[in-house]
Design an enzyme around this catalytic site. Structure first.
Site: not given
Ligand code: ZN
Ligand code: ZN
Ligand code: FE
Length: 331
Positions: A41, A44, A97, A138, A149, A151, A153
């Site tokens: 990932c 992370c 995560h 999204n 993970h 997140h 944008q």
């Molecule tokens: Zn991660």
């Protein structure tokens, strides 16, 4: 940034569609993404880019849709293009995560996320280069989200996104003909009717709009007439975190499978004065039933108008019930 030598020829530009009058972001950068081991990932803590010691981290996307490329030999005498100027960021919302969604963060943690985005926006406002700051999220592998993970944008753009442009035009027209804010009036009516409201706090209200396009489309408005994220007070940010947590929790718990969604901040452009505009967050929950995706298909993509296969007031009631039953604990 010179990726040319490493990755071969990266190509990016904006292409103007003269028939619909909107930009298309063209880039082959995604094809250049290297293969990564299955369990790796990049978001992370402890990678080359992320390091350690943060709660929220905003990094530039390594494979951005927007990047200024060396000028192409002019191939178009008819079509209009523009350099793909802009910035693409990834907002890593938590070092953890194992969390599934933004709604799994505490209210305080969500405040940190919003404030990190706000700080980055201040930087770009002061720079005075770009036209627009688009923050979006999204969620769900069913709509193509590859990184698990948590997140979101940010695209910092050299143009105003089409949907916002359309809203600006409507708001301006309304303001000039009636002397009031279109969005303030919408908020007033939604609060008065109440049937589509799913959650409300002092400074914010969340509802399925009367004209919802997606099955579980939710709009979150500040009751105060305000244009930009950077204008929100600490109190407003703190309350916003709670509303986001509740709304997204509702989408997660409504069906047996968490609902995929898209969330986007609509705010005024970075340059110029848009007193008639009113910022808001839109969330498009895309399940129309348990595990059943609503597709944008013939009528939606081909014709440009949505079909809504239910009644917004009923979907609002379902969502409101789930929020009050499943999402009010531990706040
Ligand atoms: Zn991660
Ligand atoms: Zn307003
Ligand atoms: Fe909007």
């Amino acid at each position: 940034m010179s990726l040319g030598g490493v990755l071969g020829d990266v190509f990016a530009e904006l292409r103007w569609d003269p028939t619909l009058k909107e930009w298309v972001l063209v880039s082959n950068i995604r094809e250049r993404r290297p293969w990564q081991p299955r369990n790796y990932c990049p978001l992370c803590p402890g990678t080359e880019e992320t390091g350690y010691g943060w709660d929220v981290l905003i990094i530039e996307n390594k494979y951005p849709m927007l990047m200024e490329c060396p000028p192409e030999p002019s191939r178009h005498d008819f079509y209009v293009t523009s350099k793909a100027i802009g910035k693409c960021y990834v907002v890593i919302e938590t070092p953890r995560h194992d969390l599934d969604d933004l709604s799994d963060l505490s209210r305080e943690e969500i405040v940190k996320v919003v404030n990190a985005v706000k700080d980055l926006m201040f930087k770009h406002v002061n720079e005075g280069i770009y036209e627009y700051f688009l923050w979006f999220r999204n969620k769900g592998d069913r709509i193509g989200v590859s990184l698990k993970h948590p997140h979101s944008q940010i695209y910092v753009l050299s143009f105003i996104p089409t949907k916002v442009e359309r809203e600006l035009m409507s708001a301006k027209e309304y303001w000039e003909s009636r002397g009031r804010c279109l969005f303030c009036d919408i908020v007033k009516v939604e609060l008065r009717d109440g049937v589509r409201v799913i959650y409300e706090t002092g400074p914010w209200v969340a509802f399925l709009p009367f004209y919802a396009h997606w099955p579980y489309e939710i709009h979150i408005y500040p009751k105060r007439h305000v244009q930009l994220l950077t204008q929100l007070s600490n109190q407003e940010v703190s309350e916003l975190a709670e509303v986001i947590k509740k709304v997204l929790c509702g989408l997660k718990k409504l069906f047996s499978e968490p609902m995929p969604y898209i969330m986007v901040l609509h705010q005024a452009p970075l340059k110029g004065s848009y007193d008639y505009y009113h910022l808001h967050i839109e969330v498009y929950g895309v399940f129309r039933g348990d595990g059943v995706l609503k597709y944008a298909a013939g009528m939606e993509l081909g014709g440009g108008n949505f079909t809504y296969d239910a009644i917004p007031e009923e979907n609002a009631r379902r969502l409101k019930e789930v929020i009050s039953r499943e999402c009010l604990r531990g706040m």
